[in-house]
Scaffold this motif. Structure first.
Motif, PDB file in Angstrom:
ATOM      1  N   ASN B 176     -52.015   7.796 -28.330  1.00 40.46           N
ATOM      2  CA  ASN B 176     -51.247   9.007 -29.161  1.00 40.46           C
ATOM      3  C   ASN B 176     -52.370   9.390 -30.326  1.00 40.46           C
ATOM      4  O   ASN B 176     -52.345  10.784 -30.357  1.00 40.46           O
ATOM      5  CB  ASN B 176     -50.396   8.295 -30.161  1.00 40.46           C
ATOM      6  N   LEU B 177     -53.252   8.655 -30.646  1.00 39.26           N
ATOM      7  CA  LEU B 177     -54.212   9.205 -31.798  1.00 39.26           C
ATOM      8  C   LEU B 177     -55.250  10.102 -30.827  1.00 39.26           C
ATOM      9  O   LEU B 177     -55.397  11.052 -31.558  1.00 39.26           O
ATOM     10  CB  LEU B 177     -55.174   7.947 -32.095  1.00 39.26           C
ATOM     11  N   ARG B 178     -55.544   9.858 -29.661  1.00 43.09           N
ATOM     12  CA  ARG B 178     -56.494  10.872 -28.970  1.00 43.09           C
ATOM     13  C   ARG B 178     -55.897  12.003 -28.557  1.00 43.09           C
ATOM     14  O   ARG B 178     -56.212  13.194 -28.637  1.00 43.09           O
ATOM     15  CB  ARG B 178     -57.042  10.188 -27.833  1.00 43.09           C
ATOM     16  N   ALA B 179     -54.585  11.788 -28.256  1.00 42.11           N
ATOM     17  CA  ALA B 179     -53.738  13.166 -27.891  1.00 42.11           C
ATOM     18  C   ALA B 179     -53.493  13.892 -29.136  1.00 42.11           C
ATOM     19  O   ALA B 179     -53.640  15.213 -29.058  1.00 42.11           O
ATOM     20  CB  ALA B 179     -52.313  12.588 -27.543  1.00 42.11           C
ATOM     21  N   VAL B 180     -53.327  13.182 -30.361  1.00 40.09           N
ATOM     22  CA  VAL B 180     -53.052  14.142 -31.531  1.00 40.09           C
ATOM     23  C   VAL B 180     -54.339  15.009 -31.948  1.00 40.09           C
ATOM     24  O   VAL B 180     -54.438  16.056 -32.589  1.00 40.09           O
ATOM     25  CB  VAL B 180     -52.502  13.226 -32.632  1.00 40.09           C
ATOM     26  N   GLY B 181     -55.560  14.388 -31.340  1.00 39.53           N
ATOM     27  CA  GLY B 181     -56.833  15.256 -31.778  1.00 39.53           C
ATOM     28  C   GLY B 181     -57.108  16.064 -30.571  1.00 39.53           C
ATOM     29  O   GLY B 181     -57.958  17.077 -31.020  1.00 39.53           O
ATOM     30  N   GLU B 182     -56.560  15.946 -29.316  1.00 40.04           N
ATOM     31  CA  GLU B 182     -56.953  16.955 -28.511  1.00 40.04           C
ATOM     32  C   GLU B 182     -56.135  18.088 -28.549  1.00 40.04           C
ATOM     33  O   GLU B 182     -56.367  19.196 -28.377  1.00 40.04           O
ATOM     34  CB  GLU B 182     -57.146  16.535 -27.022  1.00 40.04           C
ATOM     35  N   ASN B 183     -54.829  17.708 -28.435  1.00 45.56           N
ATOM     36  CA  ASN B 183     -53.592  18.747 -28.101  1.00 45.56           C
ATOM     37  C   ASN B 183     -52.381  18.393 -29.070  1.00 45.56           C
ATOM     38  O   ASN B 183     -51.439  17.689 -28.503  1.00 45.56           O
ATOM     39  CB  ASN B 183     -53.199  18.884 -26.691  1.00 45.56           C
ATOM     40  N   PRO B 184     -52.468  18.572 -30.276  1.00 48.64           N
ATOM     41  CA  PRO B 184     -51.265  17.850 -31.147  1.00 48.64           C
ATOM     42  C   PRO B 184     -49.906  18.858 -30.762  1.00 48.64           C
ATOM     43  O   PRO B 184     -48.757  18.071 -30.999  1.00 48.64           O
ATOM     44  CB  PRO B 184     -51.524  18.526 -32.579  1.00 48.64           C
ATOM     45  N   GLN B 185     -49.926  19.982 -30.388  1.00 47.46           N
ATOM     46  CA  GLN B 185     -48.879  20.737 -29.842  1.00 47.46           C
ATOM     47  C   GLN B 185     -48.142  19.819 -28.653  1.00 47.46           C
ATOM     48  O   GLN B 185     -46.873  19.641 -28.848  1.00 47.46           O
ATOM     49  CB  GLN B 185     -49.025  22.216 -29.472  1.00 47.46           C
ATOM     50  N   ALA B 186     -48.801  19.584 -27.784  1.00 44.55           N
ATOM     51  CA  ALA B 186     -48.445  18.737 -26.488  1.00 44.55           C
ATOM     52  C   ALA B 186     -47.770  17.510 -27.056  1.00 44.55           C
ATOM     53  O   ALA B 186     -46.805  16.947 -26.659  1.00 44.55           O
ATOM     54  CB  ALA B 186     -49.523  18.555 -25.381  1.00 44.55           C
ATOM     55  N   ALA B 187     -48.575  16.796 -27.798  1.00 43.37           N
ATOM     56  CA  ALA B 187     -48.255  15.399 -28.240  1.00 43.37           C
ATOM     57  C   ALA B 187     -47.017  15.583 -28.995  1.00 43.37           C
ATOM     58  O   ALA B 187     -46.036  14.783 -29.035  1.00 43.37           O
ATOM     59  CB  ALA B 187     -49.437  14.834 -29.198  1.00 43.37           C
ATOM     60  N   TYR B 188     -46.740  16.556 -29.807  1.00 40.84           N
ATOM     61  CA  TYR B 188     -45.574  16.581 -30.634  1.00 40.84           C
ATOM     62  C   TYR B 188     -44.396  16.981 -29.769  1.00 40.84           C
ATOM     63  O   TYR B 188     -43.198  16.345 -29.952  1.00 40.84           O
ATOM     64  CB  TYR B 188     -45.848  17.973 -31.738  1.00 40.84           C
ATOM     65  N   SER B 189     -44.443  17.898 -28.823  1.00 44.80           N
ATOM     66  CA  SER B 189     -43.318  17.979 -27.550  1.00 44.80           C
ATOM     67  C   SER B 189     -43.015  16.662 -27.203  1.00 44.80           C
ATOM     68  O   SER B 189     -41.874  16.477 -26.875  1.00 44.80           O
ATOM     69  CB  SER B 189     -43.933  18.994 -26.703  1.00 44.80           C
ATOM     70  N   ALA B 190     -43.989  15.913 -26.910  1.00 39.27           N
ATOM     71  CA  ALA B 190     -43.869  14.501 -26.156  1.00 39.27           C
ATOM     72  C   ALA B 190     -43.222  13.333 -27.224  1.00 39.27           C
ATOM     73  O   ALA B 190     -42.983  12.479 -26.776  1.00 39.27           O
ATOM     74  CB  ALA B 190     -45.161  14.067 -25.405  1.00 39.27           C
ATOM     75  N   GLY B 191     -43.071  13.889 -28.477  1.00 42.67           N
ATOM     76  CA  GLY B 191     -42.242  12.895 -29.440  1.00 42.67           C
ATOM     77  C   GLY B 191     -43.077  12.279 -30.292  1.00 42.67           C
ATOM     78  O   GLY B 191     -42.562  11.488 -30.940  1.00 42.67           O
ATOM     79  N   VAL B 192     -44.500  12.424 -30.112  1.00 43.10           N
ATOM     80  CA  VAL B 192     -45.399  11.674 -30.902  1.00 43.10           C
ATOM     81  C   VAL B 192     -45.437  12.477 -32.389  1.00 43.10           C
ATOM     82  O   VAL B 192     -45.488  13.683 -32.529  1.00 43.10           O
ATOM     83  CB  VAL B 192     -46.914  11.848 -30.382  1.00 43.10           C
ATOM     84  N   SER B 193     -45.277  11.704 -33.621  1.00 40.94           N
ATOM     85  CA  SER B 193     -45.477  12.079 -34.996  1.00 40.94           C
ATOM     86  C   SER B 193     -46.993  12.315 -35.168  1.00 40.94           C
ATOM     87  O   SER B 193     -47.720  11.635 -35.223  1.00 40.94           O
ATOM     88  CB  SER B 193     -44.760  11.516 -36.013  1.00 40.94           C
ATOM     89  N   VAL B 194     -47.182  13.697 -35.168  1.00 44.58           N
ATOM     90  CA  VAL B 194     -48.794  13.881 -35.419  1.00 44.58           C
ATOM     91  C   VAL B 194     -49.146  13.684 -36.820  1.00 44.58           C
ATOM     92  O   VAL B 194     -50.330  12.900 -36.913  1.00 44.58           O
ATOM     93  CB  VAL B 194     -48.768  15.605 -35.179  1.00 44.58           C
ATOM     94  N   ALA B 195     -48.459  13.977 -37.834  1.00 41.78           N
ATOM     95  CA  ALA B 195     -48.852  13.399 -39.115  1.00 41.78           C
ATOM     96  C   ALA B 195     -48.953  12.118 -39.272  1.00 41.78           C
ATOM     97  O   ALA B 195     -49.871  11.440 -39.819  1.00 41.78           O
ATOM     98  CB  ALA B 195     -47.607  13.820 -40.218  1.00 41.78           C
ATOM     99  N   ALA B 196     -47.851  11.186 -38.614  1.00 38.09           N
ATOM    100  CA  ALA B 196     -47.945   9.668 -38.794  1.00 38.09           C
ATOM    101  C   ALA B 196     -49.348   9.204 -38.009  1.00 38.09           C
ATOM    102  O   ALA B 196     -50.269   8.537 -38.681  1.00 38.09           O
ATOM    103  CB  ALA B 196     -46.786   9.063 -38.383  1.00 38.09           C
ATOM    104  N   ALA B 197     -49.507   9.802 -36.846  1.00 36.91           N
ATOM    105  CA  ALA B 197     -50.694   9.301 -36.036  1.00 36.91           C
ATOM    106  C   ALA B 197     -52.280   9.815 -37.100  1.00 36.91           C
ATOM    107  O   ALA B 197     -52.832   8.747 -37.212  1.00 36.91           O
ATOM    108  CB  ALA B 197     -50.838   9.982 -34.788  1.00 36.91           C
ATOM    109  N   ARG B 198     -52.309  10.654 -37.618  1.00 43.40           N
ATOM    110  CA  ARG B 198     -53.395  11.386 -38.184  1.00 43.40           C
ATOM    111  C   ARG B 198     -53.445  10.401 -39.461  1.00 43.40           C
ATOM    112  O   ARG B 198     -54.674   9.927 -39.797  1.00 43.40           O
ATOM    113  CB  ARG B 198     -53.343  12.550 -38.673  1.00 43.40           C
ATOM    114  N   TYR B 199     -52.084  10.282 -40.353  1.00 42.03           N
ATOM    115  CA  TYR B 199     -52.328   9.095 -41.261  1.00 42.03           C
ATOM    116  C   TYR B 199     -52.758   7.927 -40.959  1.00 42.03           C
ATOM    117  O   TYR B 199     -53.646   7.282 -41.590  1.00 42.03           O
ATOM    118  CB  TYR B 199     -51.223   9.123 -42.214  1.00 42.03           C
ATOM    119  N   GLN B 200     -52.404   7.451 -39.987  1.00 43.27           N
ATOM    120  CA  GLN B 200     -52.696   5.864 -39.497  1.00 43.27           C
ATOM    121  C   GLN B 200     -54.055   5.961 -39.492  1.00 43.27           C
ATOM    122  O   GLN B 200     -54.933   5.201 -39.565  1.00 43.27           O
ATOM    123  CB  GLN B 200     -51.948   5.517 -38.372  1.00 43.27           C
TER     124      GLN B 200
END
Lengths: 355, 314
Positions: B176-200
């Motif tokens: 999830n962390l890597r996804a958020v760093g490469e393509n946050p839009q796609a990660a968000y669509s897949a249900g990943v909380s971009v903000a939470a992943a980046r904060y963590q």
């Protein structure tokens, strides 16, 4: 978040440019008052000494102006660079380079007296520009991140300077690691009798005006803004990104170098280790508070000159560590950043559409 | 020349190299986690200073070194959270937020150190960590004293590198962390909380940077000085690029830098070169700049690095 929405603004109202830095500084001071309390001092006491001591006597006011000069230069340097999105964190090193050039030229015995000031100014500007061009060239040709290179270069320049001051450039008369004094004739003329108000202060104000003209009234200034705002659109419009970045870096470095020239030719008349107590970094905060506007740099620089000068007196009077000035600086940048968000977005409160 | 080099490359040199590399490994991995999630953490220098001071002060007053390490880690985590507030929640410029954080944290470290210790005539010191010889392993000729007779925090650094690689490449959290760093839009669509992943990611980043600061003040040295970090934080940022955002390569880069640093220390001390010591101090920084120049042309940063993610702006 339910209920709060950020709506992009089209154009921020003009009064925001004045309100935001003021609010940011006030917020920073409010946050730092907690530190004053931790130090066991009275907040009103500490802050009144901090701000009023620099302005209380005519002598202190002049000293504040003298301290503001290098801050104006570094603030301008960062302003020009940041507008082009060239992250010049190397103003500190560029300042030292300019100072060394000025000290070297100013000590040359063979030069005619009338040439000393122009040569010191020109040499210092060139030295600073050269030091900024190295990271800029690395950025344009090798895509190297400019933050890291400008920062690391600060250390390189500082150690290089100390190597010279400890060795071949050491003043044989003083025994400390500092350079020989510049010639008496090379010292900047004093503008106000019996004070230290030297020509460098005037040059700083002049530089602010010239920087404003450059950024607002010349093609290069327009190109700098374009490259900073949207590099792809700029390239499409035919602007040569590399050339503009290099030009912005050169101007930025030159301005920082001039800060060093002023300190050597107007105040210290030599180069020594403590020449710059972080003026290059304060310049970053100044530039951001000024919202990257050269005219705004003037009041921001004066503000920090007041804080830096007053911190000593406050520390003596109340026992609060003098480093409160450094914390205020960092806090002001952070609060200013948060406040900047309000220029780009409006906060809109949403009522839920259906219950 | 070869006599000098053979004198230099002894067991002691390599042991020093591992020691010097440890804070760099912590700092570089800390920066790596942040950048892989798409956030440039320019607060590293300030965080290391503040964490070092917090750790040292805690150890000084409580007498417990590990409490000091904990204090340093918590300080780093708090700083990481603040950076998260600025860059993730508020979406501000990552460059300027990081610089602001460094200025703030370094100012706080000076302020609190002066407040706590005043201006003593002699430098306040603690009893630092002692090297911990691993039984049996430390008797291996040549490698034993280099790798297995080090501080506990060095062993931790050795463990953190494979742990970081494992977490990043073999766990869902890392994915999830890597996804958020490469393509946050796609990660968000897949249900990943971009903000939470980046904060963590930023909290982990801060914690590792805190460990770096703790090591410098409580193991490598036994005191806190204003110049204890002296640019090492910035070097870590360069090392992430150098290591192409990969934990193993970044750790290797840290070892390489430590080798140069250990070398310049020994060259300073040796009588072979009569150059001012400051030129030796300069050498690692110059080589870092050169290294970056060589590597950056083909560097592939995480695609979403430096771009704030806003849900509305899809």
């Amino acid at each position: 978040m339910t209920g709060i929405r950020l709506e992009p603004r089209v154009q921020p109202p003009w009064w925001l440019n004045l309100l935001l830095p003021t609010a940011a500084v006030a917020a920073a001071l409010a946050l730092c008052s907690g530190l004053v309390l931790l130090a066991g001092a009275d907040v009103l006491d500490a802050y009144s000494t901090l701000f009023l001591s620099s302005l209380s006597t005519a002598f202190n006011r002049v000293e504040t102006a003298v301290k503001a000069a290098p801050l104006v230069f570094t603030g301008l340097a960062v302003t020009v660079a940041f507008r082009a999105k060239f992250w010049n964190i190397g103003a500190e090193g560029q300042l030292l380079a300019g100072a060394m050039a000025a000290a070297f030229i100013g000590a040359c015995e063979g030069l005619p007296v009338w040439s000393l000031a122009p040569l010191m100014i020109g040499g210092g500007a060139l030295a600073g520009a050269a030091c900024a061009l190295v990271p800029a060239a690395l950025k344009t040709r090798c895509k190297v991140d400019d933050v890291v290179t400008t920062l690391l270069l600060n250390f390189v320049i500082y150690y290089g300077m100390m190597a010279l001051l400890d060795g071949p450039w050491k003043d044989p008369l003083s025994g400390y690691p500092d350079s020989p004094d510049i010639r008496m004739e090379a010292e900047f003329p004093i503008l106000l009798k019996s004070t230290r108000l030297h020509m460098g202060v005037l040059l700083a104000a002049l530089a602010a005006a010239l920087a404003w003209l450059l950024l607002r009234r010349t093609t290069l200034g327009f190109e700098i803004d374009a490259v900073g705002e949207n590099p792809n659109a700029a390239r499409y419009a035919g602007i040569r990104l590399a050339g503009v970045t290099l030009a912005a870096a050169a101007v930025s470095g030159a301005l920082a170098g001039l800060a060093g020239v002023g300190e050597v030719a107007g105040i210290h008349f030599q180069v020594m280790a403590g020449l710059s107590p972080g003026y290059g970094y304060t310049g970053i905060v100044i530039a951001m508070l000024a919202r990257l506007n050269p005219i705004g740099v003037l009041p921001a620089a004066v503000f920090f000159a007041i804080v830096i000068t007053g911190a000593e007196a406050m520390s003596r009077a109340t026992g609060v560590p003098v480093f409160l000035a450094d914390v205020i600086q960092g806090a002001a940048l952070v609060t200013m950043l948060a406040a900047l968000m309000l220029t780009q977005y409006r906060i809109r409160w949403d009522r839920p559409a259906h219950e | 020349m070869s006599e000098i080099l053979s004198q230099v490359f002894q067991v002691g040199f390599f042991a020093a190299m591992v020691r010097i590399a440890t804070p760099l490994v912590f700092g570089t991995l800390g920066e790596l986690f942040a950048e892989r999630a798409g956030v440039l953490n320019l607060g590293i220098e300030g965080i290391m200073m503040l964490a070092a001071m917090a750790g040292f002060s805690t150890a000084f007053f409580t007498g417990s070194l590990w409490l000091g390490v904990l204090a340093a880690v918590l300080t780093g985590v708090a700083a990481g959270a603040l950076l998260g507030l600025l860059t993730v929640s508020l979406g501000l410029s990552q460059h300027v937020s990081g610089i602001g954080l460094t200025l703030l944290c370094s100012g706080l470290s000076f302020f609190f150190y002066r407040l706590i210790f005043g201006q003593p005539s002699s430098l306040p010191k603690i009893a630092p960590f002692e090297p911990l010889a691993l039984p049996g392993l430390s008797d291996i000729p040549f490698l034993g004293p280099i790798l297995f007779n080090q501080f506990a925090l060095v062993y931790l650094a050795m463990a953190v590198v494979p742990a970081a690689a494992f977490v990043l490449y073999r766990t869902p959290w890392g994915l999830n962390l890597r996804a958020v760093g490469e393509n946050p839009q796609a990660a968000y669509s897949a249900g990943v909380s971009v903000a939470a992943a980046r904060y963590q990611a930023l909290l982990v980043s801060g914690a590792l940077m805190g460990l770096a600061g703790a090591f410098l003040c409580m193991a490598q040295y036994n005191a806190y000085t204003f110049g204890v970090i002296s640019g090492r934080g910035w070097v870590c940022i360069a090392l992430v690029v150098f290591g192409q955002w990969n934990p193993w390569k970044s750790a290797a880069g840290a070892l390489l830098f430590a080798c140069i640093d250990a070398l310049q220390l020994r060259l300073q001390a040796s009588s072979a070169f009569h150059l001012p010591y400051q030129l030796f101090l300069m050498l690692p920084f110059v080589l870092t700049i050169v290294g970056m120049a060589l590597v950056s042309r083909n560097a592939r940063a995480p695609a979403a690095l430096l771009k704030p993610f806003r849900k509305e702006a899809r």
